[in-house]
Motif scaffolding. Structure first.
Motif, mmCIF file in Angstrom:
data_model
loop_
_atom_site.group_PDB
_atom_site.id
_atom_site.type_symbol
_atom_site.label_atom_id
_atom_site.label_comp_id
_atom_site.label_asym_id
_atom_site.label_seq_id
_atom_site.Cartn_x
_atom_site.Cartn_y
_atom_site.Cartn_z
ATOM 1 N N LEU A 28 49.732 27.951 8.249
ATOM 2 C CA LEU A 28 50.900 27.722 7.404
ATOM 3 C C LEU A 28 51.800 26.690 8.072
ATOM 4 O O LEU A 28 52.394 26.947 9.120
ATOM 5 C CB LEU A 28 51.664 29.036 7.192
ATOM 6 N N SER A 29 51.880 25.527 7.478
ATOM 7 C CA SER A 29 52.662 24.439 8.061
ATOM 8 C C SER A 29 53.973 24.280 7.290
ATOM 9 O O SER A 29 53.977 23.915 6.107
ATOM 10 C CB SER A 29 51.854 23.129 8.014
ATOM 11 N N HIS A 30 55.066 24.590 7.942
ATOM 12 C CA HIS A 30 56.380 24.491 7.312
ATOM 13 C C HIS A 30 57.427 24.411 8.415
ATOM 14 O O HIS A 30 57.299 25.084 9.437
ATOM 15 C CB HIS A 30 56.636 25.705 6.413
ATOM 16 N N PRO A 31 58.473 23.585 8.224
ATOM 17 C CA PRO A 31 59.517 23.481 9.259
ATOM 18 C C PRO A 31 60.203 24.795 9.570
ATOM 19 O O PRO A 31 60.792 24.949 10.638
ATOM 20 C CB PRO A 31 60.502 22.470 8.655
ATOM 21 N N GLY A 32 60.121 25.745 8.641
ATOM 22 C CA GLY A 32 60.782 27.024 8.837
ATOM 23 C C GLY A 32 59.882 28.107 9.407
ATOM 24 O O GLY A 32 60.280 29.279 9.452
ATOM 25 N N VAL A 33 58.684 27.750 9.839
ATOM 26 C CA VAL A 33 57.759 28.712 10.439
ATOM 27 C C VAL A 33 57.423 28.247 11.850
ATOM 28 O O VAL A 33 57.112 27.077 12.066
ATOM 29 C CB VAL A 33 56.463 28.840 9.609
ATOM 30 N N VAL A 34 57.499 29.153 12.802
ATOM 31 C CA VAL A 34 57.181 28.807 14.185
ATOM 32 C C VAL A 34 55.703 28.413 14.283
ATOM 33 O O VAL A 34 54.842 29.018 13.642
ATOM 34 C CB VAL A 34 57.509 29.976 15.132
ATOM 35 N N ALA A 90 68.664 22.429 18.381
ATOM 36 C CA ALA A 90 68.734 20.989 18.120
ATOM 37 C C ALA A 90 69.337 20.653 16.761
ATOM 38 O O ALA A 90 70.108 19.699 16.626
ATOM 39 C CB ALA A 90 67.348 20.371 18.251
ATOM 40 N N ASP A 91 69.009 21.432 15.732
ATOM 41 C CA ASP A 91 69.457 21.077 14.381
ATOM 42 C C ASP A 91 69.981 22.266 13.565
ATOM 43 O O ASP A 91 70.315 22.114 12.395
ATOM 44 C CB ASP A 91 68.325 20.392 13.604
ATOM 45 N N ASP A 92 70.020 23.453 14.151
ATOM 46 C CA ASP A 92 70.535 24.669 13.529
ATOM 47 C C ASP A 92 69.689 25.150 12.348
ATOM 48 O O ASP A 92 70.108 26.022 11.598
ATOM 49 C CB ASP A 92 71.992 24.504 13.070
ATOM 50 N N ARG A 93 68.491 24.591 12.192
ATOM 51 C CA ARG A 93 67.593 25.136 11.166
ATOM 52 C C ARG A 93 67.092 26.500 11.634
ATOM 53 O O ARG A 93 67.003 26.773 12.835
ATOM 54 C CB ARG A 93 66.401 24.211 10.914
ATOM 55 N N VAL A 94 66.779 27.355 10.666
ATOM 56 C CA VAL A 94 66.291 28.692 10.993
ATOM 57 C C VAL A 94 64.777 28.741 10.840
ATOM 58 O O VAL A 94 64.222 28.312 9.826
ATOM 59 C CB VAL A 94 66.954 29.756 10.103
ATOM 60 N N VAL A 95 64.129 29.257 11.860
ATOM 61 C CA VAL A 95 62.680 29.423 11.881
ATOM 62 C C VAL A 95 62.381 30.917 11.789
ATOM 63 O O VAL A 95 63.008 31.731 12.467
ATOM 64 C CB VAL A 95 62.075 28.838 13.174
ATOM 65 N N ILE A 96 61.419 31.269 10.925
ATOM 66 C CA ILE A 96 61.016 32.670 10.794
ATOM 67 C C ILE A 96 59.886 32.962 11.784
ATOM 68 O O ILE A 96 58.886 32.243 11.833
ATOM 69 C CB ILE A 96 60.556 32.987 9.358
ATOM 70 N N LEU A 97 60.073 34.020 12.561
ATOM 71 C CA LEU A 97 59.076 34.429 13.539
ATOM 72 C C LEU A 97 58.192 35.548 12.965
ATOM 73 O O LEU A 97 58.567 36.218 12.011
ATOM 74 C CB LEU A 97 59.768 34.941 14.804
ATOM 75 N N ASP A 98 57.028 35.731 13.558
ATOM 76 C CA ASP A 98 56.162 36.895 13.329
ATOM 77 C C ASP A 98 55.457 36.923 11.979
ATOM 78 O O ASP A 98 55.055 38.005 11.514
ATOM 79 C CB ASP A 98 56.938 38.207 13.516
ATOM 80 N N PHE A 99 55.262 35.789 11.333
ATOM 81 C CA PHE A 99 54.387 35.777 10.164
ATOM 82 C C PHE A 99 52.968 36.091 10.626
ATOM 83 O O PHE A 99 52.553 35.754 11.727
ATOM 84 C CB PHE A 99 54.399 34.411 9.475
#
Length: 272
Positions: free
Chosen positions: A65-71, A144-153
């Motif tokens: 899963l490639s998305h800026p919001g996924v680790v 760096a940019d305050d975006r939120v990344v979701i962990l543990d998918f």
């Protein structure tokens, strides 16, 4: 479970313990093969063959899963002692749980996070992946940019398998959807309920039903209607308060249909 200097899978040398919770421990580590710093999550306890295979299969699926919001996931596996592990990029910043404990958060910042989380959830849900353990500690604001990344998918199947074996819900009770407390697997709308719990806490400083005795929390999720967040924070736009309450509907059919719908309502200038 682990100690500084332990080498997982003959490759990842553990450094600093970064966190621990219901799922396991998170360590910073050095990837000896690639020569880079990574994060290693060690899940609690050796797994039986079926549970291990389920974890490995789902974690590898989530890794694509490639998305800026996924680790970014680099590796998954099972160490010689049976411990399941997940290797991801090492992030710099803070999880939202720590930030909300540090003091009241500005509403525009929370809404920006929420918009990004909705976009990430929509991407994952369209790929057939649910999270089932969404909570402030699983949401990480990158420095760096305050975006939120979701962990543990990729741990939803493992969670369900362990819950079935142990007869209790592992996902943090303060953020768990009613249908999951009824023993149902739940679909993407269970994640939306958890998102509602998270937003309630980010905006008001506490989860909708507190963090008290487990039996009381379960009863509240099943029976109680939370106090409207705008009463606890008068400067909150009413349509945002209404959205949070709709995300917390007991019946999944009464919640927003998906994360895209939730984001659209979040960004509206008036109630919808």
């Amino acid at each position: 479970m682990a100690a500084v200097g332990r080498v997982v899978a003959d490759r990842y040398e553990l450094g600093e313990l970064r966190g621990r919770g219901g799922l396991g421990q998170v360590w910073s580590a050095r990837d000896r093969q690639e020569g880079r710093d990574v994060a290693v999550k060690l899940l609690h306890g050796p797994a039986d063959t079926g549970t291990a295979e389920l974890f490995l299969r789902e974690a590898r699926t989530a890794a694509v899963l490639s998305h800026p919001g996924v680790v970014d996931v680099y590796d998954v596996g099972q160490d010689a002692d049976g411990t399941l592990f997940l290797v991801t990029e090492l992030l710099t910043g803070s999880d939202l749980g720590a930030l909300v404990r540090a003091g009241r958060l500005e509403i525009p910042r929370v809404l920006a996070w929420a918009d990004g989380i909705c976009a990430t959830l929509d991407s994952a849900h369209r790929a057939g992946m649910n999270h089932h353990n969404l909570k402030p500690a699983a949401l990480f604001a990158v420095a760096a940019d305050d975006r939120v990344v979701i962990l543990d998918f990729g741990l939803a199947g493992w969670l369900a398998a362990v819950e079935a074996r142990t007869t209790h819900v592992i996902g943090t009770l303060a953020y768990t959807a009613p249908e999951r407390l009824h023993g149902q697997a739940g679909d993407h709308r269970a994640d939306l309920y958890s998102l509602g719990c998270v937003l309630y806490e980010l905006l008001t400083g506490r989860p909708p039903f507190g963090t008290g005795v487990p039996a009381s929390l379960v009863y509240a999720h099943l029976r109680h209607v939370p106090e409207p967040p705008e009463r606890l924070r008068p400067d909150l736009p009413p349509h945002v308060s209404r959205l949070v309450l709709d995300l917390l509907a007991k019946d999944p059919a009464e919640r927003p249909a998906d994360a895209t719908v939730a984001a659209a309502r979040l960004n509206a200038t008036a109630p919808t």
